[in-house]
Design a protein around this motif. Structure first.
Motif, PDB file in Angstrom:
ATOM      1  N   LYS A  74       0.848  -1.203   0.000  1.00  0.00           N
ATOM      2  CA  LYS A  74       0.000   0.000   0.000  1.00  0.00           C
ATOM      3  C   LYS A  74       0.882   1.250   0.000  1.00  0.00           C
ATOM      4  N   SER A  75       1.927   1.226   0.843  1.00  0.00           N
ATOM      5  CA  SER A  75       2.833   2.377   0.926  1.00  0.00           C
ATOM      6  C   SER A  75       3.513   2.620  -0.413  1.00  0.00           C
ATOM      7  N   ALA A  76       3.898   1.510  -1.081  1.00  0.00           N
ATOM      8  CA  ALA A  76       4.595   1.647  -2.362  1.00  0.00           C
ATOM      9  C   ALA A  76       3.679   2.288  -3.393  1.00  0.00           C
ATOM     10  N   LEU A  77       2.426   1.830  -3.449  1.00  0.00           N
ATOM     11  CA  LEU A  77       1.479   2.391  -4.421  1.00  0.00           C
ATOM     12  C   LEU A  77       1.218   3.866  -4.131  1.00  0.00           C
ATOM     13  N   ALA A  78       1.046   4.179  -2.831  1.00  0.00           N
ATOM     14  CA  ALA A  78       0.786   5.578  -2.461  1.00  0.00           C
ATOM     15  C   ALA A  78       1.991   6.451  -2.815  1.00  0.00           C
ATOM     16  N   ALA A  79       3.201   5.958  -2.524  1.00  0.00           N
ATOM     17  CA  ALA A  79       4.414   6.728  -2.821  1.00  0.00           C
ATOM     18  C   ALA A  79       4.537   6.968  -4.320  1.00  0.00           C
ATOM     19  N   LEU A  80       4.235   5.921  -5.109  1.00  0.00           N
ATOM     20  CA  LEU A  80       4.308   6.056  -6.571  1.00  0.00           C
ATOM     21  C   LEU A  80       3.312   7.099  -7.060  1.00  0.00           C
ATOM     22  N   GLY A 117      13.294   3.939  -7.003  1.00  0.00           N
ATOM     23  CA  GLY A 117      13.507   4.418  -5.635  1.00  0.00           C
ATOM     24  C   GLY A 117      12.766   3.559  -4.629  1.00  0.00           C
ATOM     25  N   ILE A 118      11.501   3.241  -4.962  1.00  0.00           N
ATOM     26  CA  ILE A 118      10.702   2.406  -4.057  1.00  0.00           C
ATOM     27  C   ILE A 118      11.315   1.009  -3.953  1.00  0.00           C
ATOM     28  N   ALA A 119      11.740   0.459  -5.097  1.00  0.00           N
ATOM     29  CA  ALA A 119      12.345  -0.877  -5.093  1.00  0.00           C
ATOM     30  C   ALA A 119      13.612  -0.894  -4.251  1.00  0.00           C
ATOM     31  N   ALA A 120      14.420   0.179  -4.365  1.00  0.00           N
ATOM     32  CA  ALA A 120      15.678   0.238  -3.610  1.00  0.00           C
ATOM     33  C   ALA A 120      15.399   0.254  -2.106  1.00  0.00           C
ATOM     34  N   VAL A 121      14.432   1.086  -1.680  1.00  0.00           N
ATOM     35  CA  VAL A 121      14.120   1.161  -0.251  1.00  0.00           C
ATOM     36  C   VAL A 121      13.511  -0.156   0.227  1.00  0.00           C
ATOM     37  N   ALA A 122      12.630  -0.747  -0.594  1.00  0.00           N
ATOM     38  CA  ALA A 122      12.021  -2.025  -0.222  1.00  0.00           C
ATOM     39  C   ALA A 122      13.108  -3.072   0.024  1.00  0.00           C
ATOM     40  N   PHE A 123      14.101  -3.062  -0.859  1.00  0.00           N
ATOM     41  CA  PHE A 123      15.213  -4.014  -0.701  1.00  0.00           C
ATOM     42  C   PHE A 123      15.957  -3.760   0.604  1.00  0.00           C
ATOM     43  N   LEU A 124      16.264  -2.474   0.879  1.00  0.00           N
ATOM     44  CA  LEU A 124      17.004  -2.146   2.106  1.00  0.00           C
ATOM     45  C   LEU A 124      16.197  -2.515   3.347  1.00  0.00           C
ATOM     46  N   ARG A 125      14.854  -2.417   3.258  1.00  0.00           N
ATOM     47  CA  ARG A 125      14.008  -2.803   4.395  1.00  0.00           C
ATOM     48  C   ARG A 125      14.001  -4.323   4.573  1.00  0.00           C
ATOM     49  N   ILE A 126      13.985  -5.023   3.424  1.00  0.00           N
ATOM     50  CA  ILE A 126      13.973  -6.491   3.499  1.00  0.00           C
ATOM     51  C   ILE A 126      15.273  -6.996   4.145  1.00  0.00           C
ATOM     52  N   VAL A 127      16.401  -6.360   3.813  1.00  0.00           N
ATOM     53  CA  VAL A 127      17.669  -6.782   4.438  1.00  0.00           C
ATOM     54  C   VAL A 127      17.840  -6.138   5.824  1.00  0.00           C
ATOM     55  N   ARG A 128      16.775  -5.487   6.300  1.00  0.00           N
ATOM     56  CA  ARG A 128      16.696  -4.956   7.662  1.00  0.00           C
ATOM     57  C   ARG A 128      17.731  -3.872   7.964  1.00  0.00           C
ATOM     58  N   LEU A 129      17.982  -3.030   6.977  1.00  0.00           N
ATOM     59  CA  LEU A 129      18.814  -1.857   7.249  1.00  0.00           C
ATOM     60  C   LEU A 129      17.973  -0.896   8.096  1.00  0.00           C
ATOM     61  N   PRO A 130      18.521  -0.368   9.200  1.00  0.00           N
ATOM     62  CA  PRO A 130      17.736   0.557  10.034  1.00  0.00           C
ATOM     63  C   PRO A 130      17.259   1.759   9.224  1.00  0.00           C
ATOM     64  N   THR A 131      16.029   2.199   9.537  1.00  0.00           N
ATOM     65  CA  THR A 131      15.419   3.304   8.778  1.00  0.00           C
ATOM     66  C   THR A 131      16.300   4.546   8.784  1.00  0.00           C
ATOM     67  N   ARG A 132      16.957   4.810   9.934  1.00  0.00           N
ATOM     68  CA  ARG A 132      17.754   6.041   9.992  1.00  0.00           C
ATOM     69  C   ARG A 132      18.932   5.985   9.014  1.00  0.00           C
TER      70      ARG A 132
END
Ligand SMILES: [Zn+2]
Ligand SMILES: [Zn+2]
Length: 288
Positions: A74-80, A117-132
């Protein structure tokens, strides 16, 4: 209270700053330019980068409060959607500004940038990079883009030709009403090929930017253009005050797209312009 804390979040501040910056960039007549790279490619890259950053910021902000796969989707669609709307708004703004033009292809590059951009952030979230850290990475990318753009617009004037450009202008030379032959083919990259066009394809910095002048065309062909006259490559020379065959004094007058130039020697060649170089009899209005 929730809204207030949202406003204080660094991501929101970055989003607002970025949108303001994008709208400012869309409204300025100075385009990003990197000599030696084709201009459409630079423009496409700028759109990709701008919306990569925008969508990744919005996605980061939205996804934080919506856990799980469905929340992420949902967040990805809204961001797009939000990033695309902002891109479309910027194009709409350009369509009403005199120095800019709107292009559908720009919006396509916006969407492609936002998706990456969304794909890159999604990937970083999946590998559990801290949001900050994700925000720090996007913030660094923003700083790089701002510094790069500022340097580019400070150093290069997009109205001028640079190495990598290949521009053409129609031109004609007349002396006292008589059309002159084309300038002979000459060496260099800002010159005549012997035909009806002036070719502008600077080979190095000595011929690029503000050096790509009409004077350089004359010089490379063996002639000379000054503020008050011209010498043709075949030797004939005309200076203000010289007499035309009908006995009237003549003057040098150079027109670009119908507008007379104050100083033809410093005129930098553009693209697809019509250049008329005349040594013409000065009109005497009080003649019978
Ligand atoms: Zn050439
Ligand atoms: Zn050419």
């Amino acid at each position: 209270m929730r809204q207030l804390s949202f406003l204080r979040s660094p991501t929101t501040i970055l989003i607002i700053a970025w949108v303001v910056y994008l709208i400012y960039q869309s409204s300025t007549p100075r385009l990003l330019l990197i000599p030696a790279l084709p201009r459409p490619m630079v423009s496409a890259a700028a759109h990709l980068a701008a919306h990569f950053i925008l969508a990744s910021l919005i996605f980061t902000a939205l996804a934080r409060s919506r856990p799980g796969l469905l929340g992420g989707l949902k967040s990805a669609l809204a961001a797009l959607a939000i990033a695309t709307l902002i891109g479309a708004f910027a194009e709409g703004l350009q369509s009403v500004l005199p120095d800019r033009s709107a292009q559908v292809s720009d919006v396509l590059f916006d969407v492609a940038g936002a998706l990456s951009g969304i794909a890159a952030v999604a990937f970083l979230r999946i590998v559990r990079l801290p949001t900050r850290l994700i925000i720090a990475a996007i913030g660094s990318a923003m700083a790089l883009v701002v510094v790069g753009t500022t340097v580019s617009t400070a150093v290069w004037n997009p109205a001028y030709p640079y190495v990598g450009d290949h521009w053409h202008n129609v031109y004609a030379i007349s002396v006292c009403g008589v059309r002159q032959p084309s300038l002979p083919s000459a060496p260099g990259g800002v010159h005549s090929h012997g035909g009806e066009l002036l070719h502008v394809h600077p080979r190095d910095s000595s011929e690029a930017g503000e050096n790509a002048t009409l004077s350089l065309v004359f010089k490379s062909s063996g002639g000379e253009l000054t503020k008050s006259g011209m010498t043709m490559p075949w030797g004939a020379s005309y200076s203000n005050g010289d007499l035309c065959p009908d006995g009237r004094a003549g003057e040098l007058a150079v027109f670009v797209d119908g507008v007379r130039l104050e100083d033809p020697t410093t005129y930098v060649l553009g693209n697809r312009q019509t250049i008329i170089i005349m040594f013409r009899a000065i009109e005497t209005r009080d003649q019978a």
